[in-house]
Write a protein that holds these residues in place. Sequence first.
Motif, PDB file in Angstrom:
ATOM      1  N   LEU B  77       0.856  -1.076   0.180  1.00 23.35           N
ATOM      2  CA  LEU B  77       0.006   0.183  -0.021  1.00 23.35           C
ATOM      3  C   LEU B  77       0.836   1.225  -0.261  1.00 23.35           C
ATOM      4  O   LEU B  77       0.655   2.377  -0.606  1.00 23.35           O
ATOM      5  CB  LEU B  77      -0.961  -0.026   1.397  1.00 23.35           C
ATOM      6  N   PHE B  78       2.003   1.188   0.867  1.00 25.82           N
ATOM      7  CA  PHE B  78       2.917   2.472   0.819  1.00 25.82           C
ATOM      8  C   PHE B  78       3.944   2.349   0.021  1.00 25.82           C
ATOM      9  O   PHE B  78       5.034   2.772  -0.080  1.00 25.82           O
ATOM     10  CB  PHE B  78       3.314   2.372   2.241  1.00 25.82           C
ATOM     11  N   ASN B  79       4.053   1.277  -1.211  1.00 26.23           N
ATOM     12  CA  ASN B  79       4.885   1.088  -2.179  1.00 26.23           C
ATOM     13  C   ASN B  79       6.387   0.882  -1.578  1.00 26.23           C
ATOM     14  O   ASN B  79       7.308   1.366  -1.664  1.00 26.23           O
ATOM     15  CB  ASN B  79       5.318   2.373  -2.997  1.00 26.23           C
ATOM     16  N   ASN B  80       6.143   0.015  -0.417  1.00 27.61           N
ATOM     17  CA  ASN B  80       7.330  -0.416   0.226  1.00 27.61           C
ATOM     18  C   ASN B  80       8.323   0.695   1.147  1.00 27.61           C
ATOM     19  O   ASN B  80       9.450   0.473   1.559  1.00 27.61           O
ATOM     20  CB  ASN B  80       8.387  -1.195  -0.446  1.00 27.61           C
ATOM     21  N   ASN B  81       7.788   1.828   0.905  1.00 27.40           N
ATOM     22  CA  ASN B  81       8.473   3.010   1.592  1.00 27.40           C
ATOM     23  C   ASN B  81       8.228   3.164   2.990  1.00 27.40           C
ATOM     24  O   ASN B  81       8.720   4.046   3.667  1.00 27.40           O
ATOM     25  CB  ASN B  81       8.117   4.176   0.768  1.00 27.40           C
ATOM     26  N   PHE B  82       7.290   2.428   3.525  1.00 26.36           N
ATOM     27  CA  PHE B  82       6.842   2.845   4.989  1.00 26.36           C
ATOM     28  C   PHE B  82       7.741   2.201   6.004  1.00 26.36           C
ATOM     29  O   PHE B  82       8.199   2.690   6.704  1.00 26.36           O
ATOM     30  CB  PHE B  82       5.480   1.995   5.140  1.00 26.36           C
ATOM     31  N   GLN B  83       8.602   1.190   5.540  1.00 20.79           N
ATOM     32  CA  GLN B  83       9.453   0.766   6.833  1.00 20.79           C
ATOM     33  C   GLN B  83      10.655   1.852   6.983  1.00 20.79           C
ATOM     34  O   GLN B  83      11.138   2.264   5.852  1.00 20.79           O
ATOM     35  CB  GLN B  83       9.933  -0.547   6.094  1.00 20.79           C
ATOM     36  N   ASN B  84      10.880   1.977   8.301  1.00 19.93           N
ATOM     37  CA  ASN B  84      11.744   2.970   8.528  1.00 19.93           C
ATOM     38  C   ASN B  84      13.229   2.428   8.861  1.00 19.93           C
ATOM     39  O   ASN B  84      13.245   1.515   9.732  1.00 19.93           O
ATOM     40  CB  ASN B  84      11.494   3.725   9.770  1.00 19.93           C
ATOM     41  N   SER B  85      14.036   2.193   7.714  1.00 19.99           N
ATOM     42  CA  SER B  85      15.304   1.617   7.735  1.00 19.99           C
ATOM     43  C   SER B  85      16.075   2.377   8.934  1.00 19.99           C
ATOM     44  O   SER B  85      16.068   3.557   8.941  1.00 19.99           O
ATOM     45  CB  SER B  85      16.032   1.434   6.519  1.00 19.99           C
ATOM     46  N   ILE B  86      16.912   1.542   9.426  1.00 19.91           N
ATOM     47  CA  ILE B  86      17.675   2.303  10.776  1.00 19.91           C
ATOM     48  C   ILE B  86      19.182   1.808  10.494  1.00 19.91           C
ATOM     49  O   ILE B  86      19.247   0.397  10.654  1.00 19.91           O
ATOM     50  CB  ILE B  86      17.015   2.192  12.050  1.00 19.91           C
ATOM     51  N   SER B  87      20.159   2.591  10.638  1.00 22.07           N
ATOM     52  CA  SER B  87      21.514   2.126  10.336  1.00 22.07           C
ATOM     53  C   SER B  87      22.017   1.418  11.643  1.00 22.07           C
ATOM     54  O   SER B  87      21.513   1.685  12.811  1.00 22.07           O
ATOM     55  CB  SER B  87      22.295   3.238   9.815  1.00 22.07           C
ATOM     56  N   GLN B  88      23.021   0.780  11.542  1.00 25.99           N
ATOM     57  CA  GLN B  88      23.872   0.065  12.648  1.00 25.99           C
ATOM     58  C   GLN B  88      24.455   1.287  13.419  1.00 25.99           C
ATOM     59  O   GLN B  88      24.315   1.161  14.698  1.00 25.99           O
ATOM     60  CB  GLN B  88      24.881  -0.972  12.122  1.00 25.99           C
ATOM     61  N   ALA B  89      24.951   2.190  12.762  1.00 24.83           N
ATOM     62  CA  ALA B  89      25.575   3.439  13.870  1.00 24.83           C
ATOM     63  C   ALA B  89      24.437   4.029  14.462  1.00 24.83           C
ATOM     64  O   ALA B  89      24.576   4.273  15.859  1.00 24.83           O
ATOM     65  CB  ALA B  89      26.019   4.398  12.710  1.00 24.83           C
ATOM     66  N   ALA B  90      23.341   4.114  13.860  1.00 24.60           N
ATOM     67  CA  ALA B  90      22.279   4.768  14.793  1.00 24.60           C
ATOM     68  C   ALA B  90      21.720   3.851  15.906  1.00 24.60           C
ATOM     69  O   ALA B  90      21.592   4.305  17.000  1.00 24.60           O
ATOM     70  CB  ALA B  90      21.053   4.955  13.775  1.00 24.60           C
ATOM     71  N   LEU B  91      21.598   2.662  15.536  1.00 29.50           N
ATOM     72  CA  LEU B  91      21.186   1.867  16.626  1.00 29.50           C
ATOM     73  C   LEU B  91      22.212   1.790  17.875  1.00 29.50           C
ATOM     74  O   LEU B  91      21.851   1.469  19.035  1.00 29.50           O
ATOM     75  CB  LEU B  91      21.138   0.297  16.137  1.00 29.50           C
ATOM     76  N   GLU B  92      23.603   1.616  17.372  1.00 30.37           N
ATOM     77  CA  GLU B  92      24.613   1.624  18.564  1.00 30.37           C
ATOM     78  C   GLU B  92      24.425   2.735  19.457  1.00 30.37           C
ATOM     79  O   GLU B  92      24.446   2.911  20.748  1.00 30.37           O
ATOM     80  CB  GLU B  92      25.974   1.492  17.969  1.00 30.37           C
ATOM     81  N   SER B  93      24.372   4.103  18.727  1.00 29.70           N
ATOM     82  CA  SER B  93      24.255   5.234  19.260  1.00 29.70           C
ATOM     83  C   SER B  93      22.857   5.425  20.192  1.00 29.70           C
ATOM     84  O   SER B  93      23.090   5.694  21.460  1.00 29.70           O
ATOM     85  CB  SER B  93      24.307   6.511  18.429  1.00 29.70           C
ATOM     86  N   LEU B  94      21.921   4.877  19.778  1.00 21.71           N
ATOM     87  CA  LEU B  94      20.456   5.030  20.389  1.00 21.71           C
ATOM     88  C   LEU B  94      20.532   3.973  21.665  1.00 21.71           C
ATOM     89  O   LEU B  94      20.274   4.558  22.720  1.00 21.71           O
ATOM     90  CB  LEU B  94      19.427   4.534  19.417  1.00 21.71           C
ATOM     91  N   SER B  95      21.151   2.859  21.605  1.00 24.89           N
ATOM     92  CA  SER B  95      21.215   2.034  22.827  1.00 24.89           C
ATOM     93  C   SER B  95      22.151   2.805  23.848  1.00 24.89           C
ATOM     94  O   SER B  95      21.793   2.715  25.055  1.00 24.89           O
ATOM     95  CB  SER B  95      21.720   0.597  22.490  1.00 24.89           C
ATOM     96  N   ILE B  96      23.337   3.535  23.529  1.00 26.42           N
ATOM     97  CA  ILE B  96      24.051   4.127  24.413  1.00 26.42           C
ATOM     98  C   ILE B  96      23.154   5.249  24.915  1.00 26.42           C
ATOM     99  O   ILE B  96      23.306   5.338  26.230  1.00 26.42           O
ATOM    100  CB  ILE B  96      25.216   4.482  23.807  1.00 26.42           C
TER     101      ILE B  96
END
Lengths: 238, 185
Positions: B77-96
């Motif tokens: 429905l959203f032309n596969n654009n819906f998923q918010n991809s998130i980079s490894q760098a972003a995830l590491e920083s977020l967890s810290i």
Amino acid sequence: MHNIHLDQFEGPLDLLLYFIRRDEIDIYDIPISKITYDYFNVIDKMNSLNVSIAGEFVLMAATLMKIKSKILIPRQELNEEGEVIDPRTDLVNKLIEYQQFKTVSEQLRLLHDEADLSYSRKLSEESDYENSEKLSPNDLNLFNLAELFKKAIEKAPLIKPMELRAEPVSLENRKKLILSLFDGNGKLSFFNLISNLKNRLDIIISFLAILDLIRTKQILVFQKDVFSDLEFTILTIE
Amino acid sequence: MSKNDRIIESLLFASPEPLTQKKLSNIFDSDVPDLKFSVERLNSFYNKNNQSIEIINVAGGYQLRTKQEFSIFIKKLFNNNFQNSISQAALESLSIIAYKQPVSKSLLESIRGVDCSGVIKTLLKKSLIQIKGRDDGPGRALLYSTSKEFLISFGIDKLSDLPKLKEINEIIGESNFDKQINAFK
């Protein structure tokens, strides 16, 4: 030799953890010699491929060299309790802490992927919905104030700067042009004149030119009825 | 379903962010219904009737979401654009940031061993983190913390629901111990 690409790693710590995992090294007893050798191999390979290496990789190379040289020097550093300080301690603690957060980030990815499978209504940009849990003055700090200010500025209508330019047509030239348009009998119709004009500026400047010609008594103007055509007559130029 | 349950269902449907009990008290003049119980009744109704939606507990409130099994259709429905991809760098920083908040950029960088300016900018732009204040130390560095949007994006009700760092320590500790045993074999 394993094929290693630096961009697969989040940073030098990540690369070192890769070596530790790959060679099943005890993180508390890292063979600095071996790991430094591996590390420099990767860096050299990157250099030979002309890949620019981020500063943090160079910094880690220096740190590894420093640890190695400290191990080589027989004089040992002691802590307050007189125990020998392992030169690797700082690095090991960093690696462990980083590994911890790397593990967490893997779990966060699972949570994110899971949450991403279900869909909820999203706040659209134009929505009037406001976070009605109003901020009390106590909750308000400089940063959410700054954030609100930024939002307000973004919403504010854009004021375009007005540009003033020199007019491309001059009154004098226009007067000459109009005078040259009079027919053999010295007559000119206003409707004919403006029907050839393309834009508003042209019309305004022509009108000004006509007013000026009347003022200086170079032409006369007649009108039969209200809203009918104006007829100009050129006065003889002596 | 009572009338209040149905009112709450409509609120959940219309609300762009998780509905809270506090908000409910602004909507009902008197006899404010208990949101949690209504949600339970609604969810059991959805389950019984094999509905394609469910209410989940997130960011201190409740949100109506589609069931996961339908994600493949919604993606289309959203032309596969819906998923918010998130980079490894972003995830590491977020967890810290999530565990150590409020965190300055320099602390984040010292843990990750890399420059974090770009990733902080991205996380701020995605509203996953927010500026919480300034450090008292020299330089008065900005301090970052995770936002409500972070909880929503990761389906977490409150920060204390994150896996405990101690538990993680134990996991790491064990695997290390295993390795040492292997080394003796």
